[in-house]
Structure formats: C-alpha cells, structure tokens
Design an enzyme around this catalytic site. Sequence first.
Site, PDB file in Angstrom:
ATOM      1  CB  ILE A   1      -3.500  -3.020  -2.278  1.00  0.00           C
ATOM      2  CG1 ILE A   1      -2.188  -3.068  -2.591  1.00  0.00           C
ATOM      3  CG2 ILE A   1      -4.247  -4.338  -2.339  1.00  0.00           C
ATOM      4  CD1 ILE A   1      -1.143  -3.626  -1.841  1.00  0.00           C
ATOM      5  CG  ASP A   2     -10.417  -2.264  -4.509  1.00  0.00           C
ATOM      6  OD1 ASP A   2     -10.806  -2.062  -3.243  1.00  0.00           O
ATOM      7  OD2 ASP A   2     -11.043  -2.166  -5.489  1.00  0.00           O
TER       8      ASP A   2
ATOM      9  CB  THR B   1      -5.868  -5.062   1.816  1.00  0.00           C
ATOM     10  OG1 THR B   1      -6.293  -3.862   1.457  1.00  0.00           O
ATOM     11  CG2 THR B   1      -4.544  -5.280   2.397  1.00  0.00           C
TER      12      THR B   1
ATOM     13  CG  ASP C   1      -8.348   1.218  -2.941  1.00  0.00           C
ATOM     14  OD1 ASP C   1      -7.101   1.048  -2.291  1.00  0.00           O
ATOM     15  OD2 ASP C   1      -9.406   1.130  -2.544  1.00  0.00           O
TER      16      ASP C   1
ATOM     17  CD  GLU D   1      -5.399  11.401   4.698  1.00  0.00           C
ATOM     18  OE1 GLU D   1      -5.238  12.261   5.980  1.00  0.00           O
ATOM     19  OE2 GLU D   1      -5.916  11.577   3.808  1.00  0.00           O
TER      20      GLU D   1
ATOM     21  CG  ASP E   1     -13.558   1.198  -2.085  1.00  0.00           C
ATOM     22  OD1 ASP E   1     -12.468   0.679  -1.974  1.00  0.00           O
ATOM     23  OD2 ASP E   1     -14.116   1.081  -0.691  1.00  0.00           O
TER      24      ASP E   1
ATOM     25  CG  ASP F   1      -2.158  -0.933   1.304  1.00  0.00           C
ATOM     26  OD1 ASP F   1      -3.014  -0.369   0.187  1.00  0.00           O
ATOM     27  OD2 ASP F   1      -2.435  -1.698   1.840  1.00  0.00           O
TER      28      ASP F   1
END
Length: 353
Positions: free
Chosen positions: A145-146, A148, A143, A81, A293, A55
């Site tokens: 890694i959409d 995970t 994103d 974040e 997403d 990520d």
Amino acid sequence: MSQLTEVAANPYADELAAAKKAVSLAARLCQRVQQGILQSDIQSKADRTPVTVADYGITSIGKSGPEEGITFSLLFSMVAEEGFRRLRKDDAQQILEHITSLVNETIANDDSYNMSLSKEDVLAALDGGKSEGGPSGRHWILDPIDGTKGFIRGDQYAVALGLLDEGKVVLGVLGCPNLPSKSTNKHNGSSSGDQVGSLYFATIGCGAKVQALEGSEPQKITICSVNNPVDASFFESLEHSKRDLTSSIAEKLGVQAPPVRMDSQAKYAALAQGDGAIYLRFSGKGYKERVWDHAAGSIIVTEAGGMVKDASGNDLDFSKGRYLDRDRGIIATNRYLMPMVLKAVQEAIEEEQ
C-alpha cells in the site's frame, strides 16, 4: 494480436500478465478493507506511520505467486519487515487470523484461483520479502500500500509492483482503486461522471496503458504535450514535500495553477495519462528515497512518453539496492518542459542553500 505475437513483441508478456493479475487481486482486497476499516486494523510502524492489515494481506498475495513458473522475489521496506515479525507473537494471533481470512475471501471471489492459504502460508509469504535488489538478476519490487495515510483517510493510494532486471526497471503495474480515469487535476479525489478504479501498466519499449480495475479493453496513455509552463499544472506529495521549495520552482516557471496534492504513486499514473504536466518531489533533508516508491510509477511515465530525472538531470538508478542514490529531489514531466523545470529547480535549490 495473438498470444505468440504478443510474447514476441514483449519479452516480459508473461510477467506482465502475472503482475496485473496479482495487483488487481490486491487492489480488490484493499477496497474491501478500506470500505470497512476498523481501528483494530491499524497498527504503528517503527517510524510511527500507520500500517494496516491490508499491507500484510497484499504481501501474502504477491509472494504466493499464483502464476506457475513465476517467482516473486520481493523488496519490502525494512520497517515493514519488522512489522511482519510481530505477527509471529502470541498476542498477534487475532490479527493474523483476520489477515488470512481477508486473503482467502478475496482469492475465493476470483474464479481463476484454486488455492487457500493457511496462517503459516501467510507468515511464510511475509518472511519472503528479504531481497536486497541490486544490479544483478531479477527482483520484484512491491509496495503493498503506497500511501498508507491516504488509504486510511479514504483518499488516494496505490498497489505498486515493478520488475527489476539487471538493475533496470523493465515492468511496472499500479493499481489505483480511488483514481478516476480523468480529471484528477480538479481535486484530490474522484470527479463526478468518471469511472473510478484504474490499473496502469507498462513494459520497457512497449508503451503504457490503462484499463478499468474490474477489467476493460486496455487503452494507450500519453503524457501531456504542454510546452509552456504558464499552461502547466503540477503534482506534489501530501507527505513528502518541501512546499516552500516547490512554490519557488513554480513561481520561477510562471505556473499559474495551484498544486494538486496527492498521496502515493497515483501521481505518476495521473501524470502519465495527461492530467497534469509536472510532478515535483522534494523531501526533507536526509530523507532517502526508496526504490518501491518510484519503480512502477517511473516506468509508466517514461513509457507514456515522459521523463523522470533527479534534480541534477540524471536518470534514476535502481541498481543500488533498497534506496535510490539520490537525496536532492525527483522531477517527472514531458520532454518539452524538462529543461525549463531543471533550470528552475537548480536555481531554487541554490537560493535555498
């Protein structure tokens, strides 16, 4: 088509080229991490879902913006974040070094890049994703890694990058390292004989295309033309799915095929290339859909000839900031099936309530 002709036909041609390059590079980093994933690479987000060093590494690549003249103003989840801020702590130096090393090794393997990032460069890149989006200006929506959990399991995941211009999604790129070009409706993974690893992309008014992740001639993709729900199959999420509700919807439609369950926006990609006819996403009560997403996947589906609506039949509104102003569900299908699916959805929701 010459470069000048392509730019004239597609006003976002330069942005698309930069996005495809960044997503391809990020997807290759993902493949490196997934192949040799270690438990030390897995942390925990504030919401207790796993997050990996990939990520952070992908975010660094995206924010670094190697294409001259193009600035990525990225949207990240608030949870991510907080994860980024952890990297500034003394006890996170080892993982920061690992991330920096992964990024630089991946960049070095691409002859078109002549750059190297320091740890401070990585931290500066990660700190840059604080845009709130909204109806004005341009915003890149990432994103890293959409999906995970799918990534950690070795299943489906996607690197998703979209461009918002004056509140409208105008460009989307999905890197799907584990998605075969065909036959995803057979099972949740690759199928024998199919090339695995695809890059899907679309810009508004220009159609949707796919090419091999390692590079190939782009091919136009089109959503399936099934007009009888009895002949349709549908995708749903492994994680965000009210299965009692989707089962009720499928029963009302007369769908015979079992659902295909997948992580990530790989479902949008599979739908866009005609591997299934319907995508139903209904999350638990109170869950707010995040723009990252859906931005890239939704434009790829619509440019492939499909439709993406909420449960009331409205278009998705990406101009509200980090969240979609929808909590009743999302439907993607072709124009023939959409009226029937909406009717079944609304009947099933009424019965549930």
